[in-house]
Design a protein around this motif. Structure first.
Motif, mmCIF file in Angstrom:
data_model
loop_
_atom_site.group_PDB
_atom_site.id
_atom_site.type_symbol
_atom_site.label_atom_id
_atom_site.label_comp_id
_atom_site.label_asym_id
_atom_site.label_seq_id
_atom_site.Cartn_x
_atom_site.Cartn_y
_atom_site.Cartn_z
ATOM 1 N N ARG A 135 0.851 -1.181 0.000
ATOM 2 C CA ARG A 135 0.000 0.000 0.000
ATOM 3 C C ARG A 135 0.889 1.233 0.000
ATOM 4 O O ARG A 135 1.963 1.224 0.591
ATOM 5 N N PRO A 136 0.473 2.327 -0.639
ATOM 6 C CA PRO A 136 1.290 3.543 -0.627
ATOM 7 C C PRO A 136 1.432 4.114 0.785
ATOM 8 O O PRO A 136 0.535 3.967 1.614
ATOM 9 N N VAL A 138 1.496 7.132 3.334
ATOM 10 C CA VAL A 138 1.049 8.521 3.488
ATOM 11 C C VAL A 138 1.973 9.181 4.512
ATOM 12 O O VAL A 138 1.951 8.847 5.693
ATOM 13 N N THR A 173 5.266 16.874 -0.982
ATOM 14 C CA THR A 173 3.917 16.326 -1.117
ATOM 15 C C THR A 173 3.437 15.680 0.181
ATOM 16 O O THR A 173 2.335 15.149 0.240
ATOM 17 N N ALA A 174 4.270 15.722 1.229
ATOM 18 C CA ALA A 174 3.851 15.151 2.510
ATOM 19 C C ALA A 174 2.712 15.977 3.092
ATOM 20 O O ALA A 174 2.668 17.194 2.931
ATOM 21 N N GLN A 175 1.794 15.296 3.750
ATOM 22 C CA GLN A 175 0.723 16.021 4.436
ATOM 23 C C GLN A 175 1.322 16.761 5.627
ATOM 24 O O GLN A 175 2.244 16.274 6.268
ATOM 25 N N ASN A 190 -5.751 6.988 9.582
ATOM 26 C CA ASN A 190 -5.314 6.519 8.270
ATOM 27 C C ASN A 190 -4.362 5.333 8.415
ATOM 28 O O ASN A 190 -3.265 5.478 8.934
ATOM 29 N N PHE A 192 -2.455 3.894 6.459
ATOM 30 C CA PHE A 192 -1.210 3.890 5.684
ATOM 31 C C PHE A 192 -0.287 5.035 6.061
ATOM 32 O O PHE A 192 0.708 5.279 5.398
#
Lengths: 269, 301
Positions: A135-136, A138, A173-175, A190, A192
């Motif tokens: 899974r990707p 996050v 692109t990190a949250q 979340n 992931f």
């Protein structure tokens, strides 16, 4: 009446430096300054001595303690041999630990420092590359300027130089969440996600990863085994000024150390 | 009648009194002061934001600041991705929210039976009173996971989540103002349309809504202002990544979120850059209000 009060205040302000000849000067690391300011405030209330805290950065703090510009220097990193001379001694007043945390549903238990660093650089993008499900990942980080982010970047070597400035190497692109609470909410919701928070904020809603096989715990940090941690050090002269000595005694006392713990750091006594 | 006409000439005084009427002057002053509170606040805020933000413009250069794609304090200050995020999230909210709001307003003003309107209207007004942090939490717990399952993406903190939350947030503003302006139309408009044989729905779309356009546009503009200025809810649902969003299903950071997130720790030029972000935001609001003035002048009936 107002005039009398005003006059008294003015006189008070003018004579204050005379009364408080017992001033303690502290300068150095901005991270340590956060907890130092709280300690100073409490010390001023109890001991009636004035403490001046300046946040100038660890290197400047070490220098100030060495050449005597400040009575106490603060550093949030280990002090190198060549930065010291015979007359300064270092005292660890607290430790700051950062936990890399994942969702409870995530089967990954352990990551190496290098893997975490690569995840935050955006080089590892899938959990399967580090032994998890396919899974990707996050990636969740704190905002620029946050002390926790600064410490995390420093320890994990997540820094690069652009235009002569040290900037973050964390993938853009990190949250981003502002505050430990926000990171906790995102990671807890979340499956992931991976985030980092101060060790003091870890609770049942998420799981702290082992780093290089070492569990993130106060005792492992105190022993120096857990790597995403840093000491908060103060530097003083071998024969410190009595005012500085009094303040350091306060920091290392039960009261001082419980303030350290309240601020979310790990006590050393 | 007779007595009245007899008494009046003696008591009537058409010329103003020569003495200074303190009460009159006092109230004139009071009105002026109240009117100035808003003007003073705007100019103080404007001065303050410019004063704090200009050093960042000097350091980074206005063009580099506005068109730069990388936000890497203290080296690079580029807020273009955030400008894009602000515009996209606001435009998306308007595209979804405004049609719903106008149809609701028409429903309330024209179609709904009284008992139903009395039920819907308080619900809409209640929506206006909900604090934005609650909207944010609602978005985080309901909309974000829904987007994750619906689109099968790892993280639902995306531009789309922000758009949906903002669309709901602007509903009450647009609905209330549109409904008021539809209700304020002279009844001859509708009566005339119906008398010419137009159906109810036809007269709504061809007569009432066009006639109430300036009021509806005001509502939309206020809605846009709310959407572009919204901070807390957006921080919670949009992911705040400072990179340029590649699609609606990627995280992004709006101008307001940038200011709010980093202000607490920022120092020096970094903090100044956040104020400069505020200048850009201020410019957007001025443009928005300016275009509204222009549109409403053309439409003035």
């Amino acid at each position: 009446m107002k005039k009398v009060i005003g006059l008294l205040t003015a006189v008070g302000l003018m004579t204050a430096p005379l009364v408080q000849a017992g001033t303690v000067t502290v300068s150095g690391s901005t991270s340590v300054a956060h907890v130092m300011e709280v300690l100073a405030e409490n010390y001023q209330n109890t001991a009636k001595k004035n403490v001046e805290v300046q946040s100038t950065g660890s290197s400047a703090g070490i220098r100030a303690a060495k050449d005597g510009t400040s009575m106490i220097g603060m550093s949030s990193r280990n002090v190198k041999e060549n930065e010291l001379n015979d007359t300064t001694k270092e005292i660890v007043i607290a430790r700051d630990g950062i936990a890399a945390a994942v969702n409870k549903a995530n089967p990954v238990q352990n990551l190496t420092q290098e893997q975490i660093s690569k995840i935050y650089r955006g080089e590892i993008k899938n959990w399967s590359e580090v032994g998890g499900e396919s899974r990707p990942i996050v990636v969740v980080t704190r905002e620029n300027g946050s002390g926790t982010r600064g410490a995390f970047e420093e320890i994990m070597k997540l820094q690069r130089t652009v235009n002569g400035h040290k900037v973050t190497a964390i993938t853009p692109t990190a949250q981003v969440g502002n505050g430990n609470g926000m990171i906790k909410t995102i990671v807890a919701n979340n499956p992931f996600a991976i985030g980092y928070i101060s060790l003091g904020s870890v609770d049942d809603s998420l799981r702290a990863l082992n780093v290089d096989g070492v569990e993130a715990s106060d005792s492992n940090i105190a022993a120096g085994d857990y790597q995403i941690a840093r000491p908060f050090i103060v530097l003083v002269n071998n024969k410190p000024h009595p005012n500085a000595e009094g303040f350091i005694d306060f920091i290392m006392s039960e009261d001082g150390q419980s303030i350290v713990a309240e601020e979310g750091y790990i006590r050393v006594q | 009648m007779n007595t009245a006409t007899k008494v009046q000439p003696t008591g009537l005084q058409l010329a103003p009194k020569n003495t200074v009427d303190i009460k009159e002057i006092f109230f004139h002053g009071l009105f002026l002061c109240c009117a100035m509170v808003g003007v003073l606040s705007v100019s103080t805020i404007g001065w303050f934001v410019f004063n704090e933000g200009l050093p960042a413009f000097k350091e980074a250069g206005v063009t580099e600041f506005v068109t730069g794609k990388e936000w890497l304090p203290p080296a690079l200050y580029g807020i273009f991705p955030m400008i894009v995020a602000s515009i996209i999230s606001t435009a998306g909210a308007v595209i979804i929210g405004v049609p719903i709001a106008i149809l609701t307003a028409v429903f309330l003003a024209e179609i709904a039976p009284k008992w139903l309107a009395d039920l819907v209207r308080p619900a809409v007004e209640l929506l206006a009173g909900i604090p934005s942090v609650v909207y944010g939490f609602f978005g985080l717990v309901i909309i974000v996971p829904a987007i994750e399952t619906l689109f099968n993406i790892p993280a639902g903190n995306t531009v789309l989540a922000g758009i949906i939350v903002l669309a709901i947030m602007i509903l009450p503003t647009v609905i209330t103002i549109s409904e008021t302006s539809i209700r304020a139309l002279p009844s001859v408009y509708k009566e005339g349309a119906l008398a010419l044989g137009a159906s109810h729905v036809y007269s709504i779309f061809k007569v009432l809504i066009p006639a109430a356009k300036s009021g509806i546009l005001t509502g939309v503009a206020l809605g846009v202002a709310r959407a572009i200025g919204e901070t807390m809810a957006i921080i919670m649902v949009m992911g705040n990544a400072p990179a340029m969003p590649g699609s609606l299903l990627e995280p992004a950071r709006t101008l307001t979120a940038n200011i709010a997130m980093e202000m607490s720790y920022a120092t020096g030029i970094h903090s100044s850059a956040l104020y400069a972000t505020g200048i850009v935001l201020l410019a957007f609001i001025v443009l928005l209000n300016g275009s509204l003035l222009y549109l409403n002048r053309k439409r003035a009936y």
